[in-house]
Each structure stands twice: as C-alpha cells, then as structure tokens.
Design a protein around this motif. Structure first.
Motif, PDB file in Angstrom:
ATOM      1  N   GLN A   1      -7.362   0.151  -8.085  1.00 20.64           N
ATOM      2  CA  GLN A   1      -8.147   1.212  -7.287  1.00 20.64           C
ATOM      3  C   GLN A   1      -6.684   1.930  -6.515  1.00 20.64           C
ATOM      4  O   GLN A   1      -7.246   2.990  -5.835  1.00 20.64           O
ATOM      5  CB  GLN A   1      -9.033   1.066  -5.927  1.00 20.64           C
ATOM      6  CG  GLN A   1     -10.090   0.585  -6.913  1.00 20.64           C
ATOM      7  CD  GLN A   1     -10.402  -0.586  -6.772  1.00 20.64           C
ATOM      8  OE1 GLN A   1      -9.477  -1.456  -6.933  1.00 20.64           O
ATOM      9  NE2 GLN A   1     -12.151  -1.557  -6.564  1.00 20.64           N
ATOM     10  N   VAL A   2      -5.647   1.333  -5.889  1.00 23.33           N
ATOM     11  CA  VAL A   2      -4.138   1.862  -5.659  1.00 23.33           C
ATOM     12  C   VAL A   2      -3.274   1.513  -6.301  1.00 23.33           C
ATOM     13  O   VAL A   2      -3.240   0.213  -7.218  1.00 23.33           O
ATOM     14  CB  VAL A   2      -4.587   1.148  -4.250  1.00 23.33           C
ATOM     15  CG1 VAL A   2      -3.275   2.069  -3.538  1.00 23.33           C
ATOM     16  CG2 VAL A   2      -5.825   0.839  -3.358  1.00 23.33           C
ATOM     17  N   LEU A   3      -1.973   2.395  -6.352  1.00 21.24           N
ATOM     18  CA  LEU A   3      -0.928   2.141  -7.220  1.00 21.24           C
ATOM     19  C   LEU A   3      -0.098   2.775  -5.974  1.00 21.24           C
ATOM     20  O   LEU A   3      -0.169   3.461  -5.371  1.00 21.24           O
ATOM     21  CB  LEU A   3      -0.791   2.925  -7.747  1.00 21.24           C
ATOM     22  CG  LEU A   3       0.673   3.203  -8.938  1.00 21.24           C
ATOM     23  CD1 LEU A   3       1.063   1.702  -9.297  1.00 21.24           C
ATOM     24  CD2 LEU A   3       0.373   4.695  -9.928  1.00 21.24           C
ATOM     25  N   VAL A   4       0.993   1.310  -6.018  1.00 21.93           N
ATOM     26  CA  VAL A   4       2.201   1.855  -5.432  1.00 21.93           C
ATOM     27  C   VAL A   4       3.513   1.829  -6.360  1.00 21.93           C
ATOM     28  O   VAL A   4       3.765   0.943  -7.039  1.00 21.93           O
ATOM     29  CB  VAL A   4       2.424   0.528  -3.815  1.00 21.93           C
ATOM     30  CG1 VAL A   4       3.624   0.471  -3.489  1.00 21.93           C
ATOM     31  CG2 VAL A   4       1.247   0.721  -3.251  1.00 21.93           C
TER      32      VAL A   4
ATOM     33  N   TYR B   1       0.250   5.852  -3.254  1.00 24.02           N
ATOM     34  CA  TYR B   1       0.985   5.715  -2.829  1.00 24.02           C
ATOM     35  C   TYR B   1       2.575   5.839  -3.142  1.00 24.02           C
ATOM     36  O   TYR B   1       2.722   4.665  -3.915  1.00 24.02           O
ATOM     37  CB  TYR B   1       1.267   4.957  -1.054  1.00 24.02           C
ATOM     38  CG  TYR B   1      -0.613   4.844  -1.073  1.00 24.02           C
ATOM     39  CD1 TYR B   1      -0.547   5.122   0.066  1.00 24.02           C
ATOM     40  CD2 TYR B   1      -1.753   4.170  -1.463  1.00 24.02           C
ATOM     41  CE1 TYR B   1      -2.045   5.346   0.977  1.00 24.02           C
ATOM     42  CE2 TYR B   1      -3.132   4.190  -1.186  1.00 24.02           C
ATOM     43  CZ  TYR B   1      -2.551   5.219   0.710  1.00 24.02           C
ATOM     44  OH  TYR B   1      -3.610   5.199   1.034  1.00 24.02           O
ATOM     45  N   TRP B   2       4.113   6.040  -2.180  1.00 21.67           N
ATOM     46  CA  TRP B   2       5.286   5.666  -2.538  1.00 21.67           C
ATOM     47  C   TRP B   2       5.051   4.700  -1.569  1.00 21.67           C
ATOM     48  O   TRP B   2       4.972   5.172  -0.185  1.00 21.67           O
ATOM     49  CB  TRP B   2       5.788   6.947  -2.224  1.00 21.67           C
ATOM     50  CG  TRP B   2       5.439   8.266  -3.422  1.00 21.67           C
ATOM     51  CD1 TRP B   2       4.970   7.738  -4.998  1.00 21.67           C
ATOM     52  CD2 TRP B   2       5.757   9.309  -3.532  1.00 21.67           C
ATOM     53  NE1 TRP B   2       5.051   8.519  -5.837  1.00 21.67           N
ATOM     54  CE2 TRP B   2       5.053  10.077  -4.845  1.00 21.67           C
ATOM     55  CE3 TRP B   2       6.302  10.505  -2.630  1.00 21.67           C
ATOM     56  CZ2 TRP B   2       5.670  11.271  -5.065  1.00 21.67           C
ATOM     57  CZ3 TRP B   2       6.574  11.997  -3.195  1.00 21.67           C
ATOM     58  CH2 TRP B   2       6.624  12.064  -4.502  1.00 21.67           C
ATOM     59  N   GLY B   3       6.275   3.882  -1.473  1.00 23.08           N
ATOM     60  CA  GLY B   3       6.604   3.529  -0.031  1.00 23.08           C
ATOM     61  C   GLY B   3       7.447   4.420   0.222  1.00 23.08           C
ATOM     62  O   GLY B   3       7.914   4.389   0.234  1.00 23.08           O
TER      63      GLY B   3
ATOM     64  N   ARG C   1       3.490   6.843   1.845  1.00 28.22           N
ATOM     65  CA  ARG C   1       3.703   8.294   1.758  1.00 28.22           C
ATOM     66  C   ARG C   1       1.939   8.301   1.184  1.00 28.22           C
ATOM     67  O   ARG C   1       2.255   7.892  -0.314  1.00 28.22           O
ATOM     68  CB  ARG C   1       4.296   9.015   1.320  1.00 28.22           C
ATOM     69  CG  ARG C   1       5.659   9.150   2.369  1.00 28.22           C
ATOM     70  CD  ARG C   1       6.988   9.290   2.243  1.00 28.22           C
ATOM     71  NE  ARG C   1       7.117  10.788   1.147  1.00 28.22           N
ATOM     72  CZ  ARG C   1       7.886  11.580   0.313  1.00 28.22           C
ATOM     73  NH1 ARG C   1       8.486  10.647   0.151  1.00 28.22           N
ATOM     74  NH2 ARG C   1       8.221  12.787   0.151  1.00 28.22           N
ATOM     75  N   ILE C   2       1.365   9.044   0.649  1.00 36.30           N
ATOM     76  CA  ILE C   2       0.252   8.903   0.228  1.00 36.30           C
ATOM     77  C   ILE C   2       0.069  10.267  -0.517  1.00 36.30           C
ATOM     78  O   ILE C   2       0.849  11.252  -0.697  1.00 36.30           O
ATOM     79  CB  ILE C   2      -1.055   9.156   0.839  1.00 36.30           C
ATOM     80  CG1 ILE C   2      -2.100   9.238   0.511  1.00 36.30           C
ATOM     81  CG2 ILE C   2      -1.401  10.933   1.383  1.00 36.30           C
ATOM     82  CD1 ILE C   2      -3.899   9.215   0.173  1.00 36.30           C
ATOM     83  N   VAL C   3      -0.632  10.324  -2.371  1.00 33.08           N
ATOM     84  CA  VAL C   3      -0.051  10.899  -3.057  1.00 33.08           C
ATOM     85  C   VAL C   3      -0.524  11.831  -3.534  1.00 33.08           C
ATOM     86  O   VAL C   3      -1.503  12.801  -4.056  1.00 33.08           O
ATOM     87  CB  VAL C   3       1.124   9.892  -4.492  1.00 33.08           C
ATOM     88  CG1 VAL C   3       1.591  11.430  -5.177  1.00 33.08           C
ATOM     89  CG2 VAL C   3       2.605   9.722  -4.113  1.00 33.08           C
ATOM     90  N   LYS C   4      -2.094  10.218  -4.124  1.00 37.43           N
ATOM     91  CA  LYS C   4      -2.965  10.836  -4.507  1.00 37.43           C
ATOM     92  C   LYS C   4      -4.141  10.448  -3.309  1.00 37.43           C
ATOM     93  O   LYS C   4      -4.059   8.794  -3.103  1.00 37.43           O
ATOM     94  CB  LYS C   4      -3.090  10.601  -6.167  1.00 37.43           C
ATOM     95  CG  LYS C   4      -4.224  11.607  -6.548  1.00 37.43           C
ATOM     96  CD  LYS C   4      -4.344  10.624  -7.918  1.00 37.43           C
ATOM     97  CE  LYS C   4      -5.680  10.359  -8.868  1.00 37.43           C
ATOM     98  NZ  LYS C   4      -6.209  10.324 -10.144  1.00 37.43           N
ATOM     99  N   GLY C   5      -5.513  11.076  -3.917  1.00 33.59           N
ATOM    100  CA  GLY C   5      -6.789  10.923  -2.960  1.00 33.59           C
ATOM    101  C   GLY C   5      -6.179  10.498  -1.382  1.00 33.59           C
ATOM    102  O   GLY C   5      -5.498  11.797  -0.651  1.00 33.59           O
TER     103      GLY C   5
END
Length: 302
Positions: A139-142, A188-190, A280-284
C-alpha cells in the motif's frame, strides 16, 4: 506476504536503507507489518573505511559488492526485515560510482562499468520492480526524491525506476506475465527535516566538534538532501527501536564508522536524531495528522 499493511522500499546501495528509513523499517516489523526492501546495486564502487579490507576495492580485487551483500544481510537481521530482494537478482546492475561536482553535489563518474545502473534501460529495470510490486502488493512505497538526495546517479535512477514501475504496475493491460495489476495507494520520498538538522548541527558545534558534517553551518546553506519543514508530510517516531537502526548502521562497517558523523549526531542529539524519520508525500491523501501537523504513520488514512 500476509500482513494487512505492506511497505516497499527501493534503494540504490546497501546502507542507504538503514540511513534513511532504518527506524521506520524496524518499527513496522515490530508491529507485524510487512516490510520489503529492494536494493538496486551491491555498492561495488563504495568507499572502504576498513583498512584491512581495502583489497576489495574495485581497482584491486573488486570484491566489495559481495562483501556488502553480507553487510546488508546483517543489517536486515538487526532490523528484523526478512524480505529483501536485489533488483533483477544479485549482480544484475552494478554500482555506477560517482564524483563530486564543484557545487558540492554528486554526479556520475567519468568511467562507468558496462552494466552500471545509471545506464540501465528504464523499462527493463522497471519491469523487474513491477513483478515485485504485483507480488507483494504494497500500500506504501518509499524511495528517493528526483535528485536522489544529493545527486548520486544511482539514487536518481532508483527514483526513476521506482516511480515508473509504480505507474506500470497499476496498468491492467500491461505485462500480464508480471502478475495481476496493483495500484500503490501512497508514495513517499524520504527526507531530512531542516529544523531538526540545524538543531543537531548547533548542538554538535556547541560541543566543540568542528569536523562532524564539516563545512555545514547551523545557520547557513544546507545540502540538497535537507528538506524545508513546510514540504514535509510525515514524521514516523520510532525512537523506541532506534538502537536497532544504529546496530544496522554499524553492520555496514565498510561504509559507516561508529566514530563517524551518523553516530556523532546521535551522541549529541540523542534518539531523536535518527529515531524520527521524515517523508514527503507524492501520491495519495494525507491521513490524520499529529500535533506538529504531520502524519505519524505512513499507512494513515488507509
């Protein structure tokens, strides 16, 4: 992977995962959530900080990659992560190396190996990751930001591969042979908090230490991997397992020394230095926010 919550992280080299999200990984494992790490190269071109292992350097025996494979396995054991993959299989892509630009960020090295990750075909590399995404169904990608934190070509390429693979994996008609399509809900991006970094540097300088993070002024310009607080979306507080992150960092002995900057920052700032990790959130969509206006859980709202 049977956990209800599943996190996928895509990193360029061994040690990147422990530096960036080691505490988050350990926290989620402890909570019974699924954590999958994909590493794109074995870090064959990395600097060797252990004198007795200098013979492993790329211009000598060229055995650093295999050694770092063992270091990463030891780090994953410290974090409790049992699902680790090499993009395309171990040795498919080689560390591209880097050099420092006069402006202070990393750029591609002058001489790059034939199968360097920087030269990888984007679709081919992304397809390797599409298969993982469709199998794990996170559900989550970093991953990294577009600049790879500080410009390292492999970090930039890992960003590109992760973002492209996330798109391709969600397309119902794309490559049925790679599994059933899956749309990752949140990406998210770290990140590194600017205010936290400045506070840490200030404590280090006040202690009389002028060599740790040499050249960084608590009140001056900071490197590109530092993110303005206004751009942060989430802060995962994993201070209760920060010792596992520090143990994972120590496992990457050829790259990180216990008397180096990471441990110096931890010694001066305490568990908050590396026990709270930012994103940082990128999608969602953002889920419920904590008192500081940030998500406290990457799975918030799902």
């Amino acid at each position: 992977m049977t956990a209800d919550h599943r996190l996928l992280l895509v990193h360029a080299h061994p040690d990147d995962e422990s530096i960036g999200q080691g505490a988050t990984m350990a926290k989620y494992v402890a909570e019974g959530r699924g954590v999958t790490l994909v590493t794109c190269t074995a870090g064959e071109m990395g600097e060797i900080l252990v004198p007795e292992l200098e013979h492993l350097a790329a211009d000598r025996e060229d055995g650093l990659g295999l050694h770092r494979k063992g270091e990463l396995a030891a780090a994953m054991k410290e974090l409790g992560v049992t699902d680790h993959r090499w993009l395309g299989g171990f040795g498919t892509y080689r560390d591209s190396g880097m050099k420092w630009h006069e402006d202070g960020h990393a750029v591609a090295a002058d001489d790059i190996h034939a199968n360097a990750f920087w030269h990888a075909d984007l679709t081919e590399a992304a397809d390797h990751l599409v298969a993982v995404i469709r199998e794990v169904r996170p559900q989550v990608l970093v991953t990294y930001d577009p600049f790879g934190g500080y410009g390292h070509p492999d970090h930039i390429q890992a960003h590109r591969v992760a973002m492209y693979a996330a798109q391709l994996a969600a397309v119902p008609s794309y490559r049925h042979d790679l599994g059933e399509h899956w749309d990752i809900a949140k990406i998210y991006w770290g990140a590194m908090s600017e205010s936290r970094m400045r506070a840490g540097l200030r404590l280090i300088r006040d202690s009389g230490d002028t060599t740790t993070f040499e050249g960084m002024d608590p009140d001056g310009p900071l490197p590109p991997f530092v993110t303005s607080d206004e751009n942060l979306a989430a802060a995962v507080d994993a201070q209760d397992v920060v010792d596992r992150k520090m143990a994972a960092l120590a496992a990457h002995a050829t790259q990180i020394t216990t008397d180096g900057p990471f441990f110096a920052l931890s010694n001066n700032v305490g568990s908050t230095a590396w026990g709270i990790e930012y994103y940082r959130i990128v999608k969602g969509e953002l889920g419920p926010l904590g008192e500081d206006g940030l998500e406290t859980d990457l799975f918030a709202g799902l």
